[in-house]
Design a protein around this motif. Sequence first.
Motif, PDB file in Angstrom:
ATOM      1  N   THR A 185      47.019  43.795  -3.608  1.00 57.87           N
ATOM      2  CA  THR A 185      46.415  42.634  -3.315  1.00 57.87           C
ATOM      3  C   THR A 185      46.419  42.584  -1.727  1.00 57.87           C
ATOM      4  O   THR A 185      45.092  42.422  -1.097  1.00 57.87           O
ATOM      5  CB  THR A 185      46.829  41.266  -3.632  1.00 57.87           C
ATOM      6  OG1 THR A 185      46.916  41.437  -5.187  1.00 57.87           O
ATOM      7  CG2 THR A 185      46.106  40.190  -3.317  1.00 57.87           C
ATOM      8  N   GLU A 186      47.207  42.698  -0.971  1.00 61.94           N
ATOM      9  CA  GLU A 186      47.532  42.791   0.508  1.00 61.94           C
ATOM     10  C   GLU A 186      46.367  43.829   1.060  1.00 61.94           C
ATOM     11  O   GLU A 186      45.602  43.629   1.933  1.00 61.94           O
ATOM     12  CB  GLU A 186      48.831  43.085   1.108  1.00 61.94           C
ATOM     13  CG  GLU A 186      48.978  42.970   2.511  1.00 61.94           C
ATOM     14  CD  GLU A 186      50.515  43.595   2.671  1.00 61.94           C
ATOM     15  OE1 GLU A 186      50.755  44.553   3.718  1.00 61.94           O
ATOM     16  OE2 GLU A 186      51.266  43.099   2.164  1.00 61.94           O
ATOM     17  N   ALA A 187      46.473  45.142   0.454  1.00 60.72           N
ATOM     18  CA  ALA A 187      45.836  46.098   1.030  1.00 60.72           C
ATOM     19  C   ALA A 187      44.050  45.717   0.855  1.00 60.72           C
ATOM     20  O   ALA A 187      43.224  46.023   1.735  1.00 60.72           O
ATOM     21  CB  ALA A 187      45.983  47.439   0.007  1.00 60.72           C
ATOM     22  N   PHE A 188      43.795  45.161  -0.247  1.00 57.34           N
ATOM     23  CA  PHE A 188      42.235  44.786  -0.674  1.00 57.34           C
ATOM     24  C   PHE A 188      41.680  43.714   0.348  1.00 57.34           C
ATOM     25  O   PHE A 188      40.595  43.773   0.808  1.00 57.34           O
ATOM     26  CB  PHE A 188      42.438  44.110  -2.049  1.00 57.34           C
ATOM     27  CG  PHE A 188      40.932  43.821  -2.518  1.00 57.34           C
ATOM     28  CD1 PHE A 188      40.181  44.779  -3.037  1.00 57.34           C
ATOM     29  CD2 PHE A 188      40.659  42.403  -1.957  1.00 57.34           C
ATOM     30  CE1 PHE A 188      38.729  44.374  -3.433  1.00 57.34           C
ATOM     31  CE2 PHE A 188      39.130  42.238  -2.677  1.00 57.34           C
ATOM     32  CZ  PHE A 188      38.518  42.954  -3.193  1.00 57.34           C
ATOM     33  N   VAL A 189      42.873  42.663   0.516  1.00 59.99           N
ATOM     34  CA  VAL A 189      42.239  41.616   1.594  1.00 59.99           C
ATOM     35  C   VAL A 189      42.187  42.285   2.993  1.00 59.99           C
ATOM     36  O   VAL A 189      41.251  41.955   3.707  1.00 59.99           O
ATOM     37  CB  VAL A 189      43.469  40.535   1.708  1.00 59.99           C
ATOM     38  CG1 VAL A 189      43.161  39.638   2.822  1.00 59.99           C
ATOM     39  CG2 VAL A 189      43.489  39.808   0.264  1.00 59.99           C
ATOM     40  N   LEU A 190      43.228  43.167   3.535  1.00 63.54           N
ATOM     41  CA  LEU A 190      43.117  43.585   4.799  1.00 63.54           C
ATOM     42  C   LEU A 190      41.647  44.603   4.905  1.00 63.54           C
ATOM     43  O   LEU A 190      41.194  44.363   5.729  1.00 63.54           O
ATOM     44  CB  LEU A 190      44.308  44.767   4.986  1.00 63.54           C
ATOM     45  CG  LEU A 190      45.683  43.920   5.313  1.00 63.54           C
ATOM     46  CD1 LEU A 190      46.759  44.929   5.277  1.00 63.54           C
ATOM     47  CD2 LEU A 190      45.748  43.072   6.431  1.00 63.54           C
ATOM     48  N   ARG A 191      41.411  45.187   3.987  1.00 71.11           N
ATOM     49  CA  ARG A 191      40.188  46.127   3.938  1.00 71.11           C
ATOM     50  C   ARG A 191      38.878  45.393   4.107  1.00 71.11           C
ATOM     51  O   ARG A 191      37.973  45.288   4.574  1.00 71.11           O
ATOM     52  CB  ARG A 191      39.944  47.192   2.784  1.00 71.11           C
ATOM     53  CG  ARG A 191      41.077  48.190   2.914  1.00 71.11           C
ATOM     54  CD  ARG A 191      40.682  49.036   1.440  1.00 71.11           C
ATOM     55  NE  ARG A 191      41.782  50.032   1.331  1.00 71.11           N
ATOM     56  CZ  ARG A 191      42.695  50.011   0.420  1.00 71.11           C
ATOM     57  NH1 ARG A 191      42.803  48.830  -0.349  1.00 71.11           N
ATOM     58  NH2 ARG A 191      43.748  50.935   0.448  1.00 71.11           N
ATOM     59  N   ALA A 192      38.938  44.009   3.145  1.00 68.97           N
ATOM     60  CA  ALA A 192      37.975  43.086   3.129  1.00 68.97           C
ATOM     61  C   ALA A 192      37.541  42.545   4.475  1.00 68.97           C
ATOM     62  O   ALA A 192      36.471  42.488   4.681  1.00 68.97           O
ATOM     63  CB  ALA A 192      38.036  42.000   2.161  1.00 68.97           C
ATOM     64  N   VAL A 193      38.515  42.337   5.286  1.00 74.73           N
ATOM     65  CA  VAL A 193      38.337  41.468   6.483  1.00 74.73           C
ATOM     66  C   VAL A 193      38.329  42.628   7.580  1.00 74.73           C
ATOM     67  O   VAL A 193      37.996  42.187   8.842  1.00 74.73           O
ATOM     68  CB  VAL A 193      39.385  40.604   6.860  1.00 74.73           C
ATOM     69  CG1 VAL A 193      39.376  39.522   5.771  1.00 74.73           C
ATOM     70  CG2 VAL A 193      40.805  41.103   6.880  1.00 74.73           C
ATOM     71  N   GLY A 194      38.375  43.949   7.179  1.00 75.39           N
ATOM     72  CA  GLY A 194      38.150  45.142   8.302  1.00 75.39           C
ATOM     73  C   GLY A 194      39.522  45.074   8.958  1.00 75.39           C
ATOM     74  O   GLY A 194      39.442  45.605  10.215  1.00 75.39           O
ATOM     75  N   ALA A 195      40.542  44.823   8.521  1.00 75.97           N
ATOM     76  CA  ALA A 195      41.908  45.122   9.271  1.00 75.97           C
ATOM     77  C   ALA A 195      42.663  46.446   8.756  1.00 75.97           C
ATOM     78  O   ALA A 195      42.250  47.136   7.641  1.00 75.97           O
ATOM     79  CB  ALA A 195      43.013  44.079   8.885  1.00 75.97           C
ATOM     80  N   PRO A 196      43.163  47.109   9.763  1.00 77.11           N
ATOM     81  CA  PRO A 196      43.975  48.345   9.482  1.00 77.11           C
ATOM     82  C   PRO A 196      44.804  48.061   8.407  1.00 77.11           C
ATOM     83  O   PRO A 196      45.403  47.216   8.359  1.00 77.11           O
ATOM     84  CB  PRO A 196      44.562  48.746  10.701  1.00 77.11           C
ATOM     85  CG  PRO A 196      44.800  47.463  11.410  1.00 77.11           C
ATOM     86  CD  PRO A 196      43.651  46.652  11.160  1.00 77.11           C
ATOM     87  N   VAL A 197      44.974  49.162   7.269  1.00 76.91           N
ATOM     88  CA  VAL A 197      45.860  49.071   6.217  1.00 76.91           C
ATOM     89  C   VAL A 197      47.187  50.003   6.373  1.00 76.91           C
ATOM     90  O   VAL A 197      46.741  51.109   6.431  1.00 76.91           O
ATOM     91  CB  VAL A 197      45.173  49.519   5.028  1.00 76.91           C
ATOM     92  CG1 VAL A 197      45.929  49.102   3.537  1.00 76.91           C
ATOM     93  CG2 VAL A 197      44.026  48.168   4.636  1.00 76.91           C
ATOM     94  N   PRO A 198      48.285  49.476   6.370  1.00 78.17           N
ATOM     95  CA  PRO A 198      49.364  50.295   6.720  1.00 78.17           C
ATOM     96  C   PRO A 198      49.554  51.175   5.374  1.00 78.17           C
ATOM     97  O   PRO A 198      49.329  50.940   4.407  1.00 78.17           O
ATOM     98  CB  PRO A 198      50.716  49.470   6.865  1.00 78.17           C
ATOM     99  CG  PRO A 198      50.103  48.053   7.158  1.00 78.17           C
ATOM    100  CD  PRO A 198      48.613  48.077   6.513  1.00 78.17           C
ATOM    101  N   ALA A 199      49.866  52.547   5.833  1.00 78.25           N
ATOM    102  CA  ALA A 199      50.163  53.468   4.718  1.00 78.25           C
ATOM    103  C   ALA A 199      51.026  53.057   3.802  1.00 78.25           C
ATOM    104  O   ALA A 199      52.169  52.538   4.179  1.00 78.25           O
ATOM    105  CB  ALA A 199      50.584  54.908   5.137  1.00 78.25           C
ATOM    106  N   LEU A 200      51.046  53.245   2.479  1.00 78.83           N
ATOM    107  CA  LEU A 200      51.928  52.688   1.456  1.00 78.83           C
ATOM    108  C   LEU A 200      53.252  53.528   1.614  1.00 78.83           C
ATOM    109  O   LEU A 200      52.835  55.003   1.531  1.00 78.83           O
ATOM    110  CB  LEU A 200      51.465  52.579   0.297  1.00 78.83           C
ATOM    111  CG  LEU A 200      50.177  51.554  -0.096  1.00 78.83           C
ATOM    112  CD1 LEU A 200      49.500  51.729  -1.388  1.00 78.83           C
ATOM    113  CD2 LEU A 200      50.948  50.221   0.353  1.00 78.83           C
ATOM    114  N   ALA A 201      54.386  53.341   1.284  1.00 76.78           N
ATOM    115  CA  ALA A 201      55.364  53.876   1.226  1.00 76.78           C
ATOM    116  C   ALA A 201      55.604  54.830  -0.066  1.00 76.78           C
ATOM    117  O   ALA A 201      55.276  54.149  -1.098  1.00 76.78           O
ATOM    118  CB  ALA A 201      56.851  53.132   1.456  1.00 76.78           C
TER     119      ALA A 201
END
Length: 201
Positions: A185-201
């Motif tokens: 969910t966090e990754a989806f929202v970040l992409r939606a607003v154009g924010a950089p998405v941290p690499a998942l561990a």
Amino acid sequence: MPKIIGGSLHEHRERTRQQLFAALAELMAERGFDAITLAEIAAAAGVGRTAVYNHFADKESLLLGFIAHETAQYVATLEEALAGIDDPVEQLRTYVRQQTRLSRVFHLAPGPDLRTVLSRGTQHRLREHVVGVEGVLRRILVAGIDAGVLPPQDIDTTVPLVHACLSGRGVPDDGPARDQAAAATEAFVLRAVGAPVPALA
């Protein structure tokens, strides 16, 4: 004369309200708002039925009081979680994580959607309580755009879209599945607003 709970009339009123809120939340979780009566709420709270009217005019007024109380507590918790975080993207990640942890009894309750069983006036006032939470998100997005870490966008459109995503997304109660859903969910929202998405561990 009714027995006073606590050391003062103010404390008595606050404790009575808390008992009513707790009973409302429990009964809503069991049966839904439309299936319970004010008398049942009063009985579950251990409060005389007539005494309820000293605090709330009707069941919808009680619901509004409950939601106002829960919203105020949530905004305070959210602001505490954001304190000391300067990076708008990290603020946004924190905001999303806090939202996925939030348990809204009035969204999770069984039965018809609240919007279909409440009067138009109450529906409008329910919307007013969302504004405080939306204001936090709005502030984060504006800061991100001003800092150049988010692309320019229509905030009035973005804010309700993000909230629709967060409120409509079911997250498991606990365990790895919850962590995975929250991260997605966090990754989806970040992409939606154009924010950089941290690499998942």
